[in-house]
Design a protein around this motif. Structure first.
Motif, PDB file in Angstrom:
ATOM      1  N   LEU A  71       0.861  -1.185   0.000  1.00 27.28           N
ATOM      2  CA  LEU A  71       0.000   0.000   0.000  1.00 27.28           C
ATOM      3  C   LEU A  71       0.891   1.227   0.000  1.00 27.28           C
ATOM      4  CD1 LEU A  71      -0.112   1.364   3.115  1.00 27.28           C
ATOM      5  CD2 LEU A  71      -1.499  -0.627   3.539  1.00 27.28           C
ATOM      6  N   ASP A  72       0.289   2.377  -0.305  1.00 31.25           N
ATOM      7  CA  ASP A  72       1.095   3.601  -0.313  1.00 31.25           C
ATOM      8  C   ASP A  72       0.283   4.768   0.221  1.00 31.25           C
ATOM      9  OD1 ASP A  72      -0.439   4.776  -2.457  1.00 31.25           O
ATOM     10  OD2 ASP A  72       0.745   3.613  -3.885  1.00 31.25           O
ATOM     11  N   LEU A  73       0.994   5.847   0.498  1.00 35.28           N
ATOM     12  CA  LEU A  73       0.414   7.082   1.015  1.00 35.28           C
ATOM     13  C   LEU A  73       0.919   8.217   0.143  1.00 35.28           C
ATOM     14  CD1 LEU A  73      -1.188   8.520   3.317  1.00 35.28           C
ATOM     15  CD2 LEU A  73       0.986   8.704   4.542  1.00 35.28           C
ATOM     16  N   ARG A  74      -0.029   8.962  -0.422  1.00 41.12           N
ATOM     17  CA  ARG A  74       0.311  10.010  -1.366  1.00 41.12           C
ATOM     18  C   ARG A  74       0.188  11.384  -0.727  1.00 41.12           C
ATOM     19  NH1 ARG A  74      -3.761   7.200  -5.714  1.00 41.12           N
ATOM     20  NH2 ARG A  74      -2.598   5.229  -5.923  1.00 41.12           N
ATOM     21  N   ALA A  75       0.861  12.336  -1.292  1.00 38.86           N
ATOM     22  CA  ALA A  75       0.849  13.709  -0.763  1.00 38.86           C
ATOM     23  C   ALA A  75      -0.580  14.241  -0.685  1.00 38.86           C
ATOM     24  CB  ALA A  75       1.700  14.617  -1.641  1.00 38.86           C
ATOM     25  N   GLY A  76      -0.900  14.868   0.454  1.00 42.22           N
ATOM     26  CA  GLY A  76      -2.171  15.528   0.616  1.00 42.22           C
ATOM     27  C   GLY A  76      -3.360  14.637   0.904  1.00 42.22           C
ATOM     28  N   GLU A  77      -3.136  13.357   1.167  1.00 38.65           N
ATOM     29  CA  GLU A  77      -4.270  12.449   1.367  1.00 38.65           C
ATOM     30  C   GLU A  77      -4.303  11.852   2.767  1.00 38.65           C
ATOM     31  OE1 GLU A  77      -4.631   8.823  -0.853  1.00 38.65           O
ATOM     32  OE2 GLU A  77      -2.690   8.036  -0.202  1.00 38.65           O
ATOM     33  N   GLU A 110      -0.661  19.488   5.801  1.00 39.47           N
ATOM     34  CA  GLU A 110       0.653  19.576   6.441  1.00 39.47           C
ATOM     35  C   GLU A 110       1.505  18.376   6.043  1.00 39.47           C
ATOM     36  OE1 GLU A 110       3.649  21.089   8.658  1.00 39.47           O
ATOM     37  OE2 GLU A 110       1.693  22.047   8.518  1.00 39.47           O
ATOM     38  N   ALA A 111       0.936  17.205   6.148  1.00 35.38           N
ATOM     39  CA  ALA A 111       1.593  15.961   5.745  1.00 35.38           C
ATOM     40  C   ALA A 111       0.505  14.911   5.607  1.00 35.38           C
ATOM     41  CB  ALA A 111       2.646  15.526   6.771  1.00 35.38           C
ATOM     42  N   PRO A 112       0.632  13.983   4.663  1.00 40.23           N
ATOM     43  CA  PRO A 112      -0.392  12.951   4.493  1.00 40.23           C
ATOM     44  C   PRO A 112      -0.456  12.031   5.706  1.00 40.23           C
ATOM     45  CG  PRO A 112       1.527  12.444   3.159  1.00 40.23           C
ATOM     46  CD  PRO A 112       1.746  13.818   3.710  1.00 40.23           C
ATOM     47  N   ILE A 113      -1.605  11.379   5.881  1.00 41.98           N
ATOM     48  CA  ILE A 113      -1.867  10.584   7.082  1.00 41.98           C
ATOM     49  C   ILE A 113      -2.253   9.164   6.695  1.00 41.98           C
ATOM     50  CG2 ILE A 113      -3.289  10.351   9.152  1.00 41.98           C
ATOM     51  CD1 ILE A 113      -3.861  13.401   8.899  1.00 41.98           C
ATOM     52  N   LEU A 114      -1.525   8.177   7.224  1.00 42.31           N
ATOM     53  CA  LEU A 114      -1.959   6.783   7.196  1.00 42.31           C
ATOM     54  C   LEU A 114      -2.586   6.511   8.545  1.00 42.31           C
ATOM     55  CD1 LEU A 114      -2.064   3.969   5.853  1.00 42.31           C
ATOM     56  CD2 LEU A 114       0.174   3.496   6.883  1.00 42.31           C
ATOM     57  N   MET A 115      -3.867   6.153   8.546  1.00 41.75           N
ATOM     58  CA  MET A 115      -4.646   6.115   9.778  1.00 41.75           C
ATOM     59  C   MET A 115      -5.314   4.764   9.963  1.00 41.75           C
ATOM     60  SD  MET A 115      -7.812   8.672  10.802  1.00 41.75           S
ATOM     61  CE  MET A 115      -8.898   8.074   9.505  1.00 41.75           C
ATOM     62  N   VAL A 116      -5.003   4.092  11.069  1.00 44.19           N
ATOM     63  CA  VAL A 116      -5.748   2.909  11.483  1.00 44.19           C
ATOM     64  C   VAL A 116      -6.909   3.382  12.343  1.00 44.19           C
ATOM     65  CG1 VAL A 116      -5.698   0.796  12.848  1.00 44.19           C
ATOM     66  CG2 VAL A 116      -3.744   1.401  11.422  1.00 44.19           C
ATOM     67  N   GLU A 117      -8.127   2.986  11.995  1.00 48.19           N
ATOM     68  CA  GLU A 117      -9.279   3.516  12.720  1.00 48.19           C
ATOM     69  C   GLU A 117     -10.463   2.555  12.658  1.00 48.19           C
ATOM     70  OE1 GLU A 117     -11.160   5.143  15.189  1.00 48.19           O
ATOM     71  OE2 GLU A 117      -9.437   6.423  14.721  1.00 48.19           O
ATOM     72  N   HIS A 118     -11.156   2.416  13.819  1.00 47.86           N
ATOM     73  CA  HIS A 118     -12.376   1.612  13.886  1.00 47.86           C
ATOM     74  C   HIS A 118     -13.634   2.462  13.786  1.00 47.86           C
ATOM     75  CE1 HIS A 118     -10.735  -2.355  14.663  1.00 47.86           C
ATOM     76  NE2 HIS A 118      -9.886  -1.833  15.523  1.00 47.86           N
ATOM     77  N   ASP A 119     -13.511   3.769  13.986  1.00 48.21           N
ATOM     78  CA  ASP A 119     -14.657   4.664  13.893  1.00 48.21           C
ATOM     79  C   ASP A 119     -14.972   4.892  12.415  1.00 48.21           C
ATOM     80  OD1 ASP A 119     -16.379   6.887  13.731  1.00 48.21           O
ATOM     81  OD2 ASP A 119     -15.538   7.812  15.531  1.00 48.21           O
TER      82      ASP A 119
END
Length: 249
Positions: free
Chosen positions: A26-32, A197-206
């Motif tokens: 998987l990847d994380l792109r700018a602004g996402e 500010e910086a892209p976010i990879l987020m683990v979340e159950h909500d």
């Protein structure tokens, strides 16, 4: 398309006969904001720990801004711009809000220890901490003991500490954990602006937060990514519904 800021390329990790991560890409792109979701026991925490540098993968690579950081420690990944926040707060609760921000500055400056008195007298370092607090809306709480903050404010302080690292990417482990409805809504609005500010990879159950924030969603089940797509694509994916979301997603 520009290269991703963070790229997980074929990561695998086993504990005995248990395959916790199986060729994950998987990847994380700018602004996402890229959300990682899945049932309990899916391997999300193990994957995050590999990305952060706490656990070494058996195979695969982790790339940050085009640089292979797979062999780097947690501290060195942080210095390269990978900022992590935790499900359970790692803040120093008896210290003030400003002192916690200063701890981030000290780490970013490459010093294992630096007395607070010296940092407070160092105009540039103190300004860096205060700027981070200002950006998350906590400057008015600078002298407040961290234990006296609300849960949502502690989340914001964690981000302020991370901002002192001038991060290239955030990795957030269940930022909504423990928040009530109003707290979740406030943090959702805050994170929505933080992606610039910086892209976010987020683990979340909500899932309300995921559906409100995510540009893309990856679904992890039994150590494998079974789908990646937009919120609409994930909500309509039959395999995802069966494995995690339910038919009424």
């Amino acid at each position: 398309m520009t290269d991703p800021v963070l790229k997980i390329d074929g990561i695998s990790k086993s504990f005995g006969s248990l395959k916790a991560s199986n060729d994950i890409c998987l990847d994380l792109r700018a602004g996402e904001i890229h959300a990682l979701i899945g049932p309990n026991g899916a391997g999300k925490s193990t994957l995050i720990r590999q990305i952060a540098g706490e656990v070494a993968p058996d195979s695969g690579r982790i790339m940050l801004a085009g640089e292979d950081v797979t062999a780097l420690s947690v501290a060195h990944r942080a210095k390269h711009g990978l900022a992590r926040t935790f499900q359970v707060s790692a803040l120093a609760m008896e210290d003030t809000v400003l002192q916690n921000a200063l701890l981030g500055v000290i780490g970013a400056h490459g010093r294992a220890y630096w007395p607070f008195g010296g940092v407070l007298r160092h105009e540039g370092l103190r300004e860096r901490a205060e700027e981070a607090l200002e950006r998350v809306g906590l400057m008015d709480e600078a002298a407040t003991r961290t234990s006296e903050l609300s849960h949502g404010q502690r989340r914001q302080l964690e981000v302020a500490v991370a901002l002192t690292l001038n991060p290239l990417a955030f990795v957030m482990d269940e930022p909504m954990a423990g928040l009530g409805t109003q707290g979740s809504l406030a943090l959702t609005e805050f994170l929505d602006g933080l992606r610039n500010e910086a892209p976010i990879l987020m683990v979340e159950h909500d899932m309300d937060a995921v559906f409100a924030l995510a540009d893309r969603v990856s679904v992890l089940v039994y150590g494998e990514i079974i789908a990646t797509g937009t919120v609409a694509e994930i909500r309509s994916d039959k395999a995802v519904q069966r494995a995690y979301l339910g038919e009424d997603a």
